[in-house]
Design a protein around this motif. Structure first.
Motif, short mmCIF file in Angstrom:
data_model
loop_
_atom_site.label_atom_id
_atom_site.label_comp_id
_atom_site.label_asym_id
_atom_site.label_seq_id
_atom_site.Cartn_x
_atom_site.Cartn_y
_atom_site.Cartn_z
N ASP A 1 0.85 -1.20 0.00
CA ASP A 1 0.00 0.00 0.00
C ASP A 1 0.89 1.25 0.00
O ASP A 1 1.00 1.94 1.01
N PRO A 2 1.53 1.55 -1.12
CA PRO A 2 2.49 2.67 -1.16
C PRO A 2 1.86 4.03 -0.93
O PRO A 2 2.54 4.94 -0.45
N SER A 3 0.58 4.20 -1.25
CA SER A 3 -0.04 5.51 -1.08
C SER A 3 -0.31 5.82 0.39
O SER A 3 -0.12 6.95 0.86
N ASP B 1 9.12 6.67 3.09
CA ASP B 1 9.68 7.49 4.17
C ASP B 1 9.06 7.11 5.52
O ASP B 1 9.76 7.07 6.55
N THR B 2 7.77 6.82 5.52
CA THR B 2 7.10 6.40 6.74
C THR B 2 7.62 5.05 7.20
O THR B 2 7.85 4.82 8.40
N ALA B 3 7.81 4.12 6.25
CA ALA B 3 8.33 2.79 6.58
C ALA B 3 9.75 2.89 7.15
O ALA B 3 10.07 2.23 8.15
N THR B 4 10.58 3.71 6.53
CA THR B 4 11.95 3.87 7.00
C THR B 4 12.00 4.47 8.40
O THR B 4 12.75 4.01 9.27
#
Length: 263
Positions: free
Chosen positions: A153-155, A160-163
């Motif tokens: 779910d990239p949107s 940046d949030t994952a990192t």
């Protein structure tokens, strides 16, 4: 008609049973889960007899092997190598110190066992250092799980949030803080967190096998072996297959190490 406790009865005297409304099952998420792929930077190629002579005179790997990359001088040469045998090696170069290395050659002239043993020792020491660095922290979630959520779910979950979520974990913070102050070989790769957390033995054995198998292997028949995903379990499966294949090779089989070009 009813009983003393107010439960209604039928005319035959049996209690009326009310049907309770059932909650419908939750709808399945229509988005397919995207599995993060393993990063392939190096490959071992088992060269067929027809291409063995060609590789001594050309480096057009894409044309002859179907892979884009350059030869990598990383394979140890047998300590019993005779001077006249050097011509059978690819990209051999005399080293002032340490083991002699080349990009490839017949298995009988290489020291794959020595490579694995050295990698095992280095990994044992590195895991001891890691254990000291992360002492007191709780086990952390590996990067591959954060990456999988982003890819699915990239949107709603940008990279940046994952990192940032991965880096906020105390155990990862301890590793990054160590890397900020360390120099050279003292670096601890946070993306290897899942392997570190598997224990000292698993970590050392992983690197011992990786030394000769690297990230992927191309058999002499053109079959490509590589991890099915970035998760440690799939890396183990690949190393089992690749190591078994290398062990089964004829002593005269030519193997060649390649640094792959990233797209």
């Amino acid at each position: 008609m009813s009983t003393n406790n107010g439960t209604p009865l039928t005319r035959h005297g049996s209690r009326v049973r009310h049907r309770t409304a059932q909650t419908p099952p939750p709808k399945a998420d229509p988005r397919p889960v995207v599995v993060p792929q393993a990063v392939i930077r190096q490959m071992i190629v088992c060269v067929s007899d027809e291409l063995a002579a060609v590789l001594h005179h050309t480096r057009s790997l894409d044309r002859h092997l179907g892979v884009s990359g350059t030869g990598c001088r990383r394979i140890w040469v047998s300590p019993t190598l005779r001077p006249w045998q050097r011509r059978q090696l690819i990209d051999w170069q005399r080293a002032k110190t340490g083991p002699q290395c080349c990009a490839g050659g017949p298995v009988r002239l290489l020291d794959l066992t020595g490579m694995g043993q050295a990698a095992h020792i280095g990994a044992v020491l590195r895991h001891q250092q890691w254990s000291h660095v992360v002492a007191g922290t709780q086990p952390a979630t590996p990067w591959a799980l954060f990456l999988q959520r982003h890819l699915t779910d990239p949107s709603d979950y940008p990279i940046d949030t994952a990192t940032a979520a991965f880096h906020r974990q105390p155990r990862v913070q301890a590793m990054r803080m160590h890397n900020a102050a360390a120099h050279g070989s003292g670096h601890l790769d946070p993306t290897d967190l899942e392997i570190f957390q598997a224990g000292a033995s698993a970590y050392a054995n992983y690197h011992a096998l990786w030394a000769s198998c690297t990230d992927a292997l191309l058999t002499e028949g053109g079959h490509r072996l590589h991890p099915a995903s970035a998760f440690f379990a799939d890396r183990i499966t690949y190393l089992q297959q690749a190591h078994h294949h290398l062990q089964s090779l004829d002593r005269h089989q030519l193997v060649f190490a390649i640094d792959l070009q990233t797209p």
